[in-house]
Design a protein around this motif. Structure first.
Motif, mmCIF file in Angstrom:
data_model
loop_
_atom_site.group_PDB
_atom_site.id
_atom_site.type_symbol
_atom_site.label_atom_id
_atom_site.label_comp_id
_atom_site.label_asym_id
_atom_site.label_seq_id
_atom_site.Cartn_x
_atom_site.Cartn_y
_atom_site.Cartn_z
ATOM 1 N N ARG A 152 11.934 10.801 -35.416
ATOM 2 C CA ARG A 152 10.880 11.158 -34.466
ATOM 3 C C ARG A 152 11.382 11.057 -33.035
ATOM 4 N N GLU A 153 12.125 9.976 -32.741
ATOM 5 C CA GLU A 153 12.629 9.770 -31.396
ATOM 6 C C GLU A 153 13.646 10.845 -31.001
ATOM 7 N N GLN A 154 14.546 11.205 -31.922
ATOM 8 C CA GLN A 154 15.548 12.224 -31.657
ATOM 9 C C GLN A 154 14.902 13.595 -31.445
ATOM 10 N N ALA A 155 13.821 13.842 -32.151
ATOM 11 C CA ALA A 155 13.125 15.134 -32.034
ATOM 12 C C ALA A 155 12.224 15.191 -30.811
ATOM 13 N N GLY A 156 12.010 14.021 -30.162
ATOM 14 C CA GLY A 156 11.163 14.019 -28.966
ATOM 15 C C GLY A 156 9.697 13.876 -29.275
ATOM 16 N N CYS A 157 9.379 13.410 -30.452
ATOM 17 C CA CYS A 157 7.964 13.204 -30.795
ATOM 18 C C CYS A 157 7.449 11.965 -30.077
ATOM 19 N N ARG A 158 6.140 11.945 -29.826
ATOM 20 C CA ARG A 158 5.524 10.793 -29.169
ATOM 21 C C ARG A 158 4.903 9.866 -30.149
#
Length: 158
Positions: A152-158
């Motif tokens: 999630r963090e790598q994909a830029g999700c919040r």
């Protein structure tokens, strides 16, 4: 004597002007014809007289040879084609911009779907972790949650 010269020149001017006006022909037309067999040709007569279809009609100056009229018509067609290409390029630029905007919107929708999928899986794993499980199973769930958070963090999700 000066009066006679001026009068003669004036008379000569009127004669030339009138004669020139009488000879000034309206612009002519030549036809770009397409034969039923597929060939193309120029004609000073209507294409129907040659058993062909009209592809284009060009206005050309009268009083010049047919070959010269064809050259003038082709030059005019070239300018018109350039104008059409310029208009097409503006339209194609707009189409490219619209396609890019649609592609970007689709990519954002995919990204949101991936984020939602990871969030749902993370919540599912958290609900598993609250159950009474073996230490090995708890560690497996904890590692899985950590991997989901990293994705999630790598994909830029919040």
């Amino acid at each position: 004597m000066a009066f006679r010269c001026r009068a003669a020149w004036a008379l000569l001017g009127w004669v030339l002007l009138f004669h020139g006006a009488a000879e000034a022909e309206p612009p002519g037309q030549i036809y770009r014809c397409r034969a039923y067999g597929g060939g193309q040709f120029w004609s000073s007569e209507h294409c129907q007289q040659h058993g062909a279809l009209i592809e284009r009609i060009e206005s050309v100056p009268a009083g010049m040879s047919f070959e010269r009229q064809v050259k003038v018509a082709e030059q005019g067609a070239g300018r018109a084609a350039k104008a059409v290409v310029a208009g097409d390029s503006r339209r194609s630029e707009q189409a490219v911009i619209e396609r890019e905007a649609k592609a970007q919107a689709r990519e954002q929708a995919r990204q949101q779907a991936r984020c939602a999928k990871w969030q749902a899986e993370l919540e599912r794993q958290q609900s598993f972790s609250r159950q009474k499980l073996t230490a090995r199973r708890q560690e497996f769930i904890r590692n899985k949650q950590q991997a989901l958070r990293q994705q999630r963090e790598q994909a830029g999700c919040r």
